[in-house]
Design a protein around this motif. Structure first.
Motif, PDB file in Angstrom:
ATOM      1  N   THR A  96       0.825  -1.202   0.000  1.00 57.40           N
ATOM      2  CA  THR A  96       0.000   0.000   0.000  1.00 57.40           C
ATOM      3  C   THR A  96       0.866   1.261   0.000  1.00 57.40           C
ATOM      4  OG1 THR A  96      -1.781  -1.128   1.182  1.00 57.40           O
ATOM      5  CG2 THR A  96      -1.764   1.275   1.288  1.00 57.40           C
ATOM      6  N   ILE A  97       0.457   2.221  -0.819  1.00 61.49           N
ATOM      7  CA  ILE A  97       1.101   3.532  -0.831  1.00 61.49           C
ATOM      8  C   ILE A  97       0.660   4.294   0.421  1.00 61.49           C
ATOM      9  CG2 ILE A  97       1.308   5.717  -2.088  1.00 61.49           C
ATOM     10  CD1 ILE A  97       0.476   4.117  -4.630  1.00 61.49           C
ATOM     11  N   THR A  98       1.617   4.703   1.244  1.00 61.40           N
ATOM     12  CA  THR A  98       1.297   5.479   2.451  1.00 61.40           C
ATOM     13  C   THR A  98       2.245   6.683   2.544  1.00 61.40           C
ATOM     14  OG1 THR A  98       2.843   4.375   3.966  1.00 61.40           O
ATOM     15  CG2 THR A  98       0.669   3.329   3.659  1.00 61.40           C
ATOM     16  N   PRO A  99       1.825   7.749   3.220  1.00 60.24           N
ATOM     17  CA  PRO A  99       2.704   8.914   3.386  1.00 60.24           C
ATOM     18  C   PRO A  99       4.013   8.567   4.086  1.00 60.24           C
ATOM     19  CG  PRO A  99       0.439   9.486   3.958  1.00 60.24           C
ATOM     20  CD  PRO A  99       0.472   8.004   3.768  1.00 60.24           C
ATOM     21  N   GLU A 100       3.955   7.660   5.073  1.00 65.89           N
ATOM     22  CA  GLU A 100       5.161   7.288   5.815  1.00 65.89           C
ATOM     23  C   GLU A 100       6.163   6.579   4.905  1.00 65.89           C
ATOM     24  OE1 GLU A 100       2.052   6.533   6.731  1.00 65.89           O
ATOM     25  OE2 GLU A 100       1.804   7.983   8.375  1.00 65.89           O
ATOM     26  N   ARG A 101       5.676   5.679   4.063  1.00 69.69           N
ATOM     27  CA  ARG A 101       6.564   4.951   3.157  1.00 69.69           C
ATOM     28  C   ARG A 101       7.118   5.870   2.071  1.00 69.69           C
ATOM     29  NH1 ARG A 101       2.586  -0.383   2.813  1.00 69.69           N
ATOM     30  NH2 ARG A 101       3.200  -1.232   4.859  1.00 69.69           N
ATOM     31  N   LYS A 102       6.331   6.842   1.646  1.00 73.96           N
ATOM     32  CA  LYS A 102       6.775   7.767   0.599  1.00 73.96           C
ATOM     33  C   LYS A 102       7.924   8.654   1.070  1.00 73.96           C
ATOM     34  CE  LYS A 102       3.657   9.677  -2.156  1.00 73.96           C
ATOM     35  NZ  LYS A 102       2.404  10.350  -2.599  1.00 73.96           N
ATOM     36  N   LYS A 103       8.117   8.744   2.366  1.00 70.67           N
ATOM     37  CA  LYS A 103       9.266   9.494   2.885  1.00 70.67           C
ATOM     38  C   LYS A 103      10.564   8.711   2.684  1.00 70.67           C
ATOM     39  CE  LYS A 103       6.538  11.730   6.556  1.00 70.67           C
ATOM     40  NZ  LYS A 103       6.292  11.757   8.023  1.00 70.67           N
ATOM     41  N   LYS A 104      10.447   7.380   2.574  1.00 70.15           N
ATOM     42  CA  LYS A 104      11.620   6.507   2.505  1.00 70.15           C
ATOM     43  C   LYS A 104      11.983   6.097   1.078  1.00 70.15           C
ATOM     44  CE  LYS A 104       9.782   4.572   6.782  1.00 70.15           C
ATOM     45  NZ  LYS A 104       9.067   3.400   7.326  1.00 70.15           N
ATOM     46  N   PHE A 105      10.986   6.005   0.211  1.00 70.35           N
ATOM     47  CA  PHE A 105      11.216   5.627  -1.187  1.00 70.35           C
ATOM     48  C   PHE A 105      10.042   6.122  -2.026  1.00 70.35           C
ATOM     49  CE2 PHE A 105       9.442   2.064   1.209  1.00 70.35           C
ATOM     50  CZ  PHE A 105       8.338   1.685   0.464  1.00 70.35           C
ATOM     51  N   ASP A 106      10.183   6.046  -3.332  1.00 71.28           N
ATOM     52  CA  ASP A 106       9.149   6.536  -4.240  1.00 71.28           C
ATOM     53  C   ASP A 106       8.248   5.405  -4.700  1.00 71.28           C
ATOM     54  OD1 ASP A 106      10.071   9.146  -4.082  1.00 71.28           O
ATOM     55  OD2 ASP A 106      11.409   8.924  -5.803  1.00 71.28           O
ATOM     56  N   PHE A 107       7.032   5.771  -5.097  1.00 75.96           N
ATOM     57  CA  PHE A 107       6.052   4.803  -5.588  1.00 75.96           C
ATOM     58  C   PHE A 107       5.669   5.090  -7.034  1.00 75.96           C
ATOM     59  CE2 PHE A 107       5.045   3.916  -1.089  1.00 75.96           C
ATOM     60  CZ  PHE A 107       4.857   2.539  -1.136  1.00 75.96           C
ATOM     61  N   SER A 108       5.303   4.026  -7.721  1.00 74.96           N
ATOM     62  CA  SER A 108       4.696   4.148  -9.043  1.00 74.96           C
ATOM     63  C   SER A 108       3.275   4.673  -8.902  1.00 74.96           C
ATOM     64  CB  SER A 108       4.644   2.772  -9.718  1.00 74.96           C
ATOM     65  OG  SER A 108       3.671   1.944  -9.057  1.00 74.96           O
ATOM     66  N   GLY A 209       1.213   0.226  -4.861  1.00 72.52           N
ATOM     67  CA  GLY A 209       2.169   0.825  -5.779  1.00 72.52           C
ATOM     68  C   GLY A 209       3.449   0.015  -5.794  1.00 72.52           C
ATOM     69  N   ILE A 210       4.223   0.173  -6.839  1.00 70.12           N
ATOM     70  CA  ILE A 210       5.535  -0.462  -6.939  1.00 70.12           C
ATOM     71  C   ILE A 210       6.569   0.523  -6.411  1.00 70.12           C
ATOM     72  CG2 ILE A 210       7.288  -1.331  -8.545  1.00 70.12           C
ATOM     73  CD1 ILE A 210       4.937  -2.277 -10.328  1.00 70.12           C
ATOM     74  N   GLY A 211       7.404   0.068  -5.485  1.00 69.36           N
ATOM     75  CA  GLY A 211       8.379   0.942  -4.852  1.00 69.36           C
ATOM     76  C   GLY A 211       9.709   0.973  -5.591  1.00 69.36           C
ATOM     77  N   VAL A 212      10.343   2.152  -5.604  1.00 69.54           N
ATOM     78  CA  VAL A 212      11.693   2.296  -6.160  1.00 69.54           C
ATOM     79  C   VAL A 212      12.504   3.227  -5.256  1.00 69.54           C
ATOM     80  CG1 VAL A 212      10.910   1.984  -8.546  1.00 69.54           C
ATOM     81  CG2 VAL A 212      11.133   4.289  -7.626  1.00 69.54           C
ATOM     82  N   ARG A 213      13.819   3.163  -5.378  1.00 61.68           N
ATOM     83  CA  ARG A 213      14.695   4.039  -4.612  1.00 61.68           C
ATOM     84  C   ARG A 213      14.358   5.507  -4.875  1.00 61.68           C
ATOM     85  NH1 ARG A 213      18.904   6.179  -6.797  1.00 61.68           N
ATOM     86  NH2 ARG A 213      19.059   4.545  -8.370  1.00 61.68           N
ATOM     87  N   LYS A 214      14.514   6.346  -3.874  1.00 62.83           N
ATOM     88  CA  LYS A 214      14.264   7.777  -4.008  1.00 62.83           C
ATOM     89  C   LYS A 214      15.017   8.364  -5.197  1.00 62.83           C
ATOM     90  CE  LYS A 214      11.547   9.692  -0.849  1.00 62.83           C
ATOM     91  NZ  LYS A 214      10.410  10.535  -1.255  1.00 62.83           N
ATOM     92  N   ASP A 215      14.316   9.166  -5.983  1.00 62.84           N
ATOM     93  CA  ASP A 215      14.886   9.890  -7.127  1.00 62.84           C
ATOM     94  C   ASP A 215      15.326   8.990  -8.275  1.00 62.84           C
ATOM     95  OD1 ASP A 215      14.550  12.374  -5.774  1.00 62.84           O
ATOM     96  OD2 ASP A 215      16.417  12.007  -4.675  1.00 62.84           O
ATOM     97  N   ASN A 216      14.870   7.739  -8.282  1.00 59.82           N
ATOM     98  CA  ASN A 216      15.154   6.853  -9.422  1.00 59.82           C
ATOM     99  C   ASN A 216      14.082   7.087 -10.485  1.00 59.82           C
ATOM    100  OD1 ASN A 216      16.047   4.860 -11.132  1.00 59.82           O
ATOM    101  ND2 ASN A 216      15.947   3.201  -9.632  1.00 59.82           N
ATOM    102  N   ASP A 217      14.081   8.310 -11.022  1.00 60.47           N
ATOM    103  CA  ASP A 217      13.001   8.746 -11.911  1.00 60.47           C
ATOM    104  C   ASP A 217      12.959   7.991 -13.236  1.00 60.47           C
ATOM    105  OD1 ASP A 217      12.295  10.582  -9.973  1.00 60.47           O
ATOM    106  OD2 ASP A 217      13.429  12.219 -10.877  1.00 60.47           O
ATOM    107  N   ALA A 218      14.131   7.594 -13.738  1.00 61.72           N
ATOM    108  CA  ALA A 218      14.170   6.889 -15.024  1.00 61.72           C
ATOM    109  C   ALA A 218      13.430   5.556 -14.938  1.00 61.72           C
ATOM    110  CB  ALA A 218      15.614   6.677 -15.454  1.00 61.72           C
ATOM    111  N   LEU A 219      13.688   4.790 -13.870  1.00 61.38           N
ATOM    112  CA  LEU A 219      13.000   3.509 -13.702  1.00 61.38           C
ATOM    113  C   LEU A 219      11.520   3.732 -13.412  1.00 61.38           C
ATOM    114  CD1 LEU A 219      12.920   0.458 -13.518  1.00 61.38           C
ATOM    115  CD2 LEU A 219      13.756   0.626 -11.152  1.00 61.38           C
ATOM    116  N   LEU A 220      11.207   4.724 -12.591  1.00 63.39           N
ATOM    117  CA  LEU A 220       9.817   5.021 -12.265  1.00 63.39           C
ATOM    118  C   LEU A 220       9.010   5.336 -13.532  1.00 63.39           C
ATOM    119  CD1 LEU A 220       8.202   5.184  -9.614  1.00 63.39           C
ATOM    120  CD2 LEU A 220       8.601   7.642  -9.622  1.00 63.39           C
TER     121      LEU A 220
END
Length: 253
Positions: A96-108, A209-220
């Motif tokens: 699940t996409i959550t605000p807490e998780r979005k602080k640690k990594f990015d979501f699709s 959502g699918i998680g990716v490392r912060k600022d990995n915009d190309a993969l996202l």
């Protein structure tokens, strides 16, 4: 809690129109997940299969590489640590996409709608959490189900389990009176375990959502394109029907 995978190095895959996407291992798209979480990801024989697996295969196809599943404790995914140590490129774990998780990594972009549900042995009249007062409620650690239980379960004991399989076994053998987890996995489970039933669903309005490392915009960008294209082409509906027995009510889920 999790150890770094030896020999990880950043490599690039430049699929047509995808720009330079950095991957932790050449020729592979490494996916962190936590088994079992049927029907999203689980072992069938020696192979890991499921809804999330098929969806990420579309991302791998865009990158012209093969997907490799990395089974790892969910805490390492949820904390973002698995990305920090280059254990995987992305995480697809019915997450699940959550605000807490979005602080640690990015979501699709969201790819699946979910809500929390209550599973019990058949014949138990537990329609809401208050019906379980004085009893034990099982949860899977580090999940939104655990967070919901801790916030809303008053007057009962919350028992934590490392994975979904252990939680469901505890419900079946009476170790806990009921368990809480995402409705998709529980509704799939009761089809094959007729001595259990889902007695309640709680409208938590969750989106996977699918998680990716912060600022990995190309993969996202590639992941979001794969999800969008699958929904437009009907491939998403085909994969959904394969694992849930019916097409989603709306392809824009």
């Amino acid at each position: 809690m999790v150890a770094a995978t030896a020999g990880c190095s950043s490599t690039k895959s430049s699929g047509k129109g995808n720009g330079d996407v950095e991957l932790v291992s050449s020729g592979k798209l490494k996916t962190c997940t936590h088994l079992p979480y049927e029907p999203f990801q689980f072992k069938k024989g020696q192979k890991v299969v499921g809804f999330d697996v098929d969806l990420v295969d579309l991302v791998a196809k865009e990158l012209k590489v093969k997907q490799e599943i990395v089974d790892t404790p969910f805490e390492g995914i949820e904390s973002g640590e698995d990305f920090n140590i280059n254990k995987c490129d992305l995480a697809a774990a019915g997450m699940t996409i959550t605000p807490e998780r979005k602080k640690k990594f990015d979501f699709s972009d969201p790819y699946f709608d979910a809500t929390q549900a209550l599973i019990t042995k058949k014949g138990k009249d537990f329609k809401k959490l208050s019906d379980l007062k004085g009893k034990k409620l099982g949860v899977q650690q580090a999940t939104t189900g655990e967070a919901y239980a801790k916030k809303n379960a008053k007057g009962l004991e919350v028992v934590q389990f490392e994975d979904l399989g252990l939680l469901l076994t505890a419900v079946k053998n009476g170790q806990v009176a009921a368990g809480i987890n995402d409705n998709g996995v529980l509704l799939d489970y009761i089809k094959k375990n007729e001595d259990t039933e889902v007695t309640a669903e709680f409208d938590t309005g969750e989106h996977y959502g699918i998680g990716v490392r912060k600022d990995n915009d190309a993969l996202l960008k590639v992941i979001n394109k794969a999800i969008k294209d699958a929904k437009s082409s009907g491939e998403y509906d085909k994969i959904y029907k394969k694992w849930f027995g019916k097409a989603p009510e709306e392809s824009g889920q």
